[in-house]
Design a protein around this motif. Structure first.
Motif, mmCIF file in Angstrom:
data_model
loop_
_atom_site.group_PDB
_atom_site.id
_atom_site.type_symbol
_atom_site.label_atom_id
_atom_site.label_comp_id
_atom_site.label_asym_id
_atom_site.label_seq_id
_atom_site.Cartn_x
_atom_site.Cartn_y
_atom_site.Cartn_z
ATOM 1 N N ALA A 24 -39.558 0.481 -40.182
ATOM 2 C CA ALA A 24 -39.091 0.645 -38.648
ATOM 3 C C ALA A 24 -37.883 1.758 -38.622
ATOM 4 N N SER A 25 -37.494 2.239 -39.817
ATOM 5 C CA SER A 25 -36.459 3.238 -39.847
ATOM 6 C C SER A 25 -36.858 4.495 -39.618
ATOM 7 N N ILE A 26 -38.138 4.774 -39.803
ATOM 8 C CA ILE A 26 -38.870 6.231 -39.210
ATOM 9 C C ILE A 26 -38.774 6.362 -37.922
ATOM 10 N N PRO A 27 -39.192 5.592 -36.898
ATOM 11 C CA PRO A 27 -39.188 5.855 -35.615
ATOM 12 C C PRO A 27 -37.645 5.613 -35.049
ATOM 13 N N SER A 28 -36.760 5.125 -35.826
ATOM 14 C CA SER A 28 -35.545 4.789 -35.497
ATOM 15 C C SER A 28 -34.820 6.414 -35.596
ATOM 16 N N ARG A 29 -35.037 7.085 -36.580
ATOM 17 C CA ARG A 29 -34.423 8.547 -36.687
ATOM 18 C C ARG A 29 -34.753 9.162 -35.471
ATOM 19 N N LEU A 30 -36.420 9.177 -35.289
ATOM 20 C CA LEU A 30 -36.656 10.105 -34.268
ATOM 21 C C LEU A 30 -36.189 9.665 -32.828
ATOM 22 N N ALA A 31 -36.314 8.488 -32.502
ATOM 23 C CA ALA A 31 -35.653 7.909 -31.383
ATOM 24 C C ALA A 31 -34.134 8.355 -31.338
ATOM 25 N N LEU A 55 -24.638 2.876 -29.962
ATOM 26 C CA LEU A 55 -25.784 2.058 -29.845
ATOM 27 C C LEU A 55 -26.131 1.562 -31.249
ATOM 28 N N GLY A 56 -26.287 2.700 -32.236
ATOM 29 C CA GLY A 56 -26.722 2.451 -33.718
ATOM 30 C C GLY A 56 -25.719 1.652 -34.458
ATOM 31 N N LEU A 57 -24.625 2.048 -34.371
ATOM 32 C CA LEU A 57 -23.607 1.155 -34.922
ATOM 33 C C LEU A 57 -23.313 -0.314 -34.566
ATOM 34 N N VAL A 58 -23.318 -0.325 -33.278
ATOM 35 C CA VAL A 58 -23.040 -1.749 -32.726
ATOM 36 C C VAL A 58 -24.504 -2.308 -33.068
ATOM 37 N N GLY A 59 -25.716 -1.836 -33.085
ATOM 38 C CA GLY A 59 -26.974 -2.285 -33.346
ATOM 39 C C GLY A 59 -27.088 -2.960 -34.677
ATOM 40 N N CYS A 60 -26.480 -2.090 -35.599
ATOM 41 C CA CYS A 60 -26.578 -2.561 -37.175
ATOM 42 C C CYS A 60 -25.794 -3.922 -37.413
ATOM 43 N N ALA A 61 -24.401 -3.722 -36.643
ATOM 44 C CA ALA A 61 -23.549 -4.772 -36.814
ATOM 45 C C ALA A 61 -24.267 -6.203 -36.398
ATOM 46 N N VAL A 62 -24.901 -6.112 -35.113
ATOM 47 C CA VAL A 62 -25.668 -7.218 -34.345
ATOM 48 C C VAL A 62 -26.610 -7.586 -35.566
ATOM 49 N N ALA A 88 -34.677 -14.513 -40.573
ATOM 50 C CA ALA A 88 -33.984 -13.262 -41.376
ATOM 51 C C ALA A 88 -34.865 -12.175 -41.377
ATOM 52 N N ALA A 89 -36.271 -12.522 -41.406
ATOM 53 C CA ALA A 89 -36.942 -11.059 -41.376
ATOM 54 C C ALA A 89 -37.118 -10.149 -39.983
ATOM 55 N N LEU A 90 -36.767 -11.036 -38.849
ATOM 56 C CA LEU A 90 -36.708 -10.133 -37.807
ATOM 57 C C LEU A 90 -35.349 -9.662 -37.793
ATOM 58 N N SER A 91 -34.388 -9.998 -38.368
ATOM 59 C CA SER A 91 -33.172 -9.474 -38.185
ATOM 60 C C SER A 91 -33.294 -8.243 -39.005
ATOM 61 N N VAL A 92 -33.838 -8.363 -40.372
ATOM 62 C CA VAL A 92 -34.143 -6.966 -41.147
ATOM 63 C C VAL A 92 -34.964 -6.058 -40.510
ATOM 64 N N THR A 93 -35.940 -6.492 -39.812
ATOM 65 C CA THR A 93 -36.799 -5.324 -38.961
ATOM 66 C C THR A 93 -35.718 -4.678 -37.828
ATOM 67 N N LEU A 94 -35.122 -5.486 -37.285
ATOM 68 C CA LEU A 94 -34.302 -5.001 -36.148
ATOM 69 C C LEU A 94 -33.276 -3.989 -36.741
ATOM 70 N N LEU A 95 -32.788 -4.320 -37.920
ATOM 71 C CA LEU A 95 -31.829 -3.500 -38.501
ATOM 72 C C LEU A 95 -32.514 -2.037 -38.911
ATOM 73 N N GLY A 96 -33.824 -2.157 -39.238
ATOM 74 C CA GLY A 96 -34.452 -1.027 -39.381
ATOM 75 C C GLY A 96 -34.643 0.119 -38.222
ATOM 76 N N LEU A 97 -34.699 -0.709 -36.931
ATOM 77 C CA LEU A 97 -35.085 -0.082 -35.814
ATOM 78 C C LEU A 97 -33.751 0.591 -35.151
ATOM 79 N N VAL A 98 -32.764 0.315 -35.807
ATOM 80 C CA VAL A 98 -31.247 0.821 -35.209
ATOM 81 C C VAL A 98 -30.470 1.459 -36.360
ATOM 82 N N PHE A 99 -30.952 1.488 -37.489
ATOM 83 C CA PHE A 99 -30.353 2.066 -38.847
ATOM 84 C C PHE A 99 -30.087 3.386 -38.883
#
Length: 414
Positions: free
Chosen positions: A64-71, A87-94, A108-119
């Motif tokens: 998930a972190s690969i499209p996150s950087r491009l986005a 958005l990135g910082l607050v998203g990581c905190a959430v 937990a898995a959904l939270s980890v994937t969300l973290l990758g999307l905003v990381f």
């Protein structure tokens, strides 16, 4: 035009206030960024999952972190630097707080994937701000400062992690979330709110159609692979040589200290970017060669100290070159595309490095030193190739560029 014989005095001028504050925000954020290495451990210990399942969940973060950087690059150029960073910082905190409070493995898995999307949303706009606010001759120093600050903060973060982990690993997630919110507060105060100008009549196409960027990306992937192989291979080499793996912490501290001192010592040095990178790769080759023959702590300290000076040059100048390649209003997208080389290296380095280590650590360090030396020799050719691509008009879309638009003027030809 700037040359080694006629350095621009702005090299020694203070960096813009907003850039220095941005470095401070990165340090605050990095001080709390010690939860990620414990993700798999939390999944196994708190949720009772298997190591294999935990690995799949962690892999979802990486994917998930690969499209996150491009986005992050697209949003930063179209929406603005500050809102994308927030958005990135607050998203990581959430996401981290959600992981810490997760009652089930699925949550937990959904939270980890969300973290990758905003990381990685934060990274391209933060790098683009340097390009926005610093003149070209100051950019290498600014990008090097960002890398040095992260290295120093990483050492402190390790100490904080050791203390918090004694209580409950989920507290690491909470501390990381707090650091993200603190960094967001700094960004909200110091980062200019405006959107970057796209330039009159300038269409920002896909960075991947710019052959100059592709050349830099290939070189960046090679460096990132060497960098990550060193991080993977050093503790294992210590064990093979009869030294405790815990010495890795001291070696990281040495690396951070050397980078801080080298940052100050080279402040007035103004080489052309590809010449600086050639020196950086040469130092990397020497340090890695010494690591291949070292059998005592002192030998590894010398090796790490030498290659850390090389790292400083190689963490700053490539980003400065890439920022100079981008058309007006497109720096974040260019930097985001270039930054994906680290994701590719994260896959290559463990696969290749562990196989070389299985033969003998000397193979890992010998091959790495040879690759670094080859890259040092190739830097003048890379500089000429980048300049040649600019002159031939082989750029984004059909937009041609004259040789004067190569980053740092004629420096790219050196």
């Amino acid at each position: 035009m700037m040359t080694d014989d006629n350095p621009d005095t702005s090299h020694g001028a203070p960096l813009p206030r907003a850039v220095r504050a941005l470095v401070a925000a990165r340090v605050v954020n990095r001080l709390g960024a010690f939860a990620l290495p414990f993700t798999a451990v939390i999944l196994v210990e708190d949720f009772g999952t298997s190591v294999t399942t935990a690995g799949l969940v962690v892999a979802s973060f990486g994917l998930a972190s690969i499209p996150s950087r491009l986005a992050g690059g697209v949003l930063a150029d179209r929406w603005g630097r500050r809102p994308t960073m927030l958005l990135g910082l607050v998203g990581c905190a959430v996401a981290q707080l959600g992981f810490a409070a997760s009652p089930t493995l699925l949550a937990a898995a959904l939270s980890v994937t969300l973290l990758g999307l905003v990381f990685e949303l934060y990274e391209p706009p933060s790098q683009a701000i340097v390009a926005d606010l610093c003149p070209p001759e100051q950019r290498p120093r600014a990008y090097s400062l960002l890398g040095t600050a992260l290295a120093v903060a990483g050492v402190v973060a390790g100490l904080l992690a050791a203390g918090l982990a004694a209580f409950d690993l989920r507290w690491l997630l909470v501390a990381d979330a707090v650091s993200c919110l603190a960094a967001a507060a700094v960004v909200a105060v110091v980062v200019p709110p405006g959107r970057p100008s796209s330039g009159r009549g300038t269409a920002v196409g896909s960075p991947w159609r710019d052959r100059r960027l592709l050349l830099m990306w290939l070189a960046g992937t090679a460096f990132a692979t060497l960098y990550m192989q060193a991080m993977v291979g050093l503790p294992l080499t210590l064990l093979e040589r009869g030294l405790p793996a815990g010495r890795m912490g001291w070696l990281l501290a040495v690396s951070a200290l050397v980078m801080v001192l080298a940052q100050r010592a080279t402040r007035g040095w103004s080489p052309t970017p590809f010449r600086a990178m050639a020196v950086g790769y040469a130092l990397l080759a020497v340090g890695m060669g010494l690591a291949g023959v070292a059998d005592a702590t002192a030998g590894f300290v010398v090796a790490v100290a030498i290659w850390s000076v090389g790292d400083l040059l190689l963490l700053g100048h490539p980003f400065a070159v890439v920022a100079g390649l981008a058309p007006q209003g497109g720096s974040a997208r260019y930097l985001a595309a270039y930054g994906t080389c680290w994701g590719v290296a994260a896959v290559i380095a463990p696969l290749v490095g562990t196989r070389l280590l299985a033969i003998d650590p000397a193979w890992l360090w010998g091959c790495s030193a040879a690759m670094a030396l080859a890259l040092a020799v190739l830097q003048p050719l890379l500089g000429r190739a980048v300049a040649s691509a600019a002159e031939s008009g082989d750029l984004v879309g059909d937009r041609g560029v004259s040789g004067d638009e190569v980053p740092l003027g004629a420096d790219a030809r050196t």
